[in-house]
Write an enzyme that holds these catalytic residues in place. Sequence first.
Site, PDB file in Angstrom:
ATOM      1  N   ASP A 192       0.796  -1.244   0.037  1.00  0.00           N
ATOM      2  CA  ASP A 192       0.133  -0.039  -0.116  1.00  0.00           C
ATOM      3  C   ASP A 192       0.851   1.400  -0.069  1.00  0.00           C
ATOM      4  O   ASP A 192       1.847   1.483   0.964  1.00  0.00           O
ATOM      5  CB  ASP A 192      -1.024   0.037   1.388  1.00  0.00           C
ATOM      6  CG  ASP A 192      -1.824   1.122   1.074  1.00  0.00           C
ATOM      7  OD1 ASP A 192      -2.919   1.074   0.532  1.00  0.00           O
ATOM      8  OD2 ASP A 192      -1.553   2.051   2.221  1.00  0.00           O
ATOM      9  N   HIS A 216       5.378   5.105   6.796  1.00  0.00           N
ATOM     10  CA  HIS A 216       6.390   4.120   7.460  1.00  0.00           C
ATOM     11  C   HIS A 216       7.582   4.823   7.250  1.00  0.00           C
ATOM     12  O   HIS A 216       8.346   5.016   8.185  1.00  0.00           O
ATOM     13  CB  HIS A 216       6.142   2.839   6.945  1.00  0.00           C
ATOM     14  CG  HIS A 216       7.506   2.163   7.078  1.00  0.00           C
ATOM     15  ND1 HIS A 216       7.525   1.207   8.160  1.00  0.00           N
ATOM     16  CD2 HIS A 216       8.924   1.876   6.521  1.00  0.00           C
ATOM     17  CE1 HIS A 216       8.789   0.459   8.250  1.00  0.00           C
ATOM     18  NE2 HIS A 216       9.479   0.944   7.323  1.00  0.00           N
ATOM     19  N   GLU A 217       7.882   5.313   5.964  1.00  0.00           N
ATOM     20  CA  GLU A 217       9.187   6.038   5.610  1.00  0.00           C
ATOM     21  C   GLU A 217       9.222   7.282   6.365  1.00  0.00           C
ATOM     22  O   GLU A 217      10.308   7.698   6.754  1.00  0.00           O
ATOM     23  CB  GLU A 217       9.523   5.806   4.047  1.00  0.00           C
ATOM     24  CG  GLU A 217       9.319   4.779   3.365  1.00  0.00           C
ATOM     25  CD  GLU A 217      10.488   3.659   3.838  1.00  0.00           C
ATOM     26  OE1 GLU A 217      11.585   4.433   4.307  1.00  0.00           O
ATOM     27  OE2 GLU A 217      10.265   2.693   3.497  1.00  0.00           O
ATOM     28  N   HIS A 275      10.465   6.707   9.969  1.00  0.00           N
ATOM     29  CA  HIS A 275      11.883   6.574   9.779  1.00  0.00           C
ATOM     30  C   HIS A 275      12.605   8.083  10.198  1.00  0.00           C
ATOM     31  O   HIS A 275      13.410   8.152  11.001  1.00  0.00           O
ATOM     32  CB  HIS A 275      12.768   6.169   8.708  1.00  0.00           C
ATOM     33  CG  HIS A 275      12.426   4.693   8.518  1.00  0.00           C
ATOM     34  ND1 HIS A 275      12.683   3.816   9.599  1.00  0.00           N
ATOM     35  CD2 HIS A 275      12.100   3.764   7.451  1.00  0.00           C
ATOM     36  CE1 HIS A 275      12.410   2.726   9.493  1.00  0.00           C
ATOM     37  NE2 HIS A 275      12.058   2.674   7.856  1.00  0.00           N
ATOM     38  N   ASP A 322      12.867   0.027  11.994  1.00  0.00           N
ATOM     39  CA  ASP A 322      12.003  -0.890  11.657  1.00  0.00           C
ATOM     40  C   ASP A 322      11.858  -1.948  12.782  1.00  0.00           C
ATOM     41  O   ASP A 322      12.775  -1.908  13.575  1.00  0.00           O
ATOM     42  CB  ASP A 322      12.866  -1.777  10.446  1.00  0.00           C
ATOM     43  CG  ASP A 322      12.567  -1.061   9.072  1.00  0.00           C
ATOM     44  OD1 ASP A 322      11.661  -0.658   8.656  1.00  0.00           O
ATOM     45  OD2 ASP A 322      13.436  -1.310   8.284  1.00  0.00           O
TER      46      ASP A 322
END
Length: 188
Positions: A116, A123-124, A127, A133
């Site tokens: 997705d 998510h990125e 970071h 992670d």
Amino acid sequence: MHIRKLTGGLVAALAVTFSLMGGQATAAPAAAQDRAAAARVVTYDAGGSAEFRSAVDRGAAIWNESVDAVELRPVAAGQRANIQVLADNGWPRALTTSLGNGTVWIGRQAVNEGHDTIRISSHELGHILGLPDRKPGPCTSLMSGSSAGTSCKNPYPNAAEKAEVEGYFGGAFARTAGSVPLNTMIVD
């Protein structure tokens, strides 16, 4: 929202405490309260994110809905962004140069495999906000990334991930992000 409410409540509680102790209570100037409660603004440039532009904007909006201590905003014309977001044919990845600064690549390889785009973006950006992670992991963990499988569409950080980002950006009491190595490419 939680930190802003907490700061205002703390000022009020201190004023009441001092007045009950017989000391002189004075309220902090409104401008000082606003600065203390203001989120740290981190800008992003999604101009190079091609077909993923709306996913990047939605990923940033999800973080803005989820935490109070930091706010992700599109960069204004003529200014330099804290985060550069690019699209390429590889796997999604992030290079964090310091807390709130770095480069994100929204890789088409993961999208072509069925992951997705909004989850990838969120998510990125996680970071860049200091999160590592956490693989393997369940779909309820945003930072489990691709290990949650292609059926996972959850783009929201869980309570622990939110609290960690709040801790990194939470004003005077903020700590530095110790989990994510700086100047290291994190390939998801």
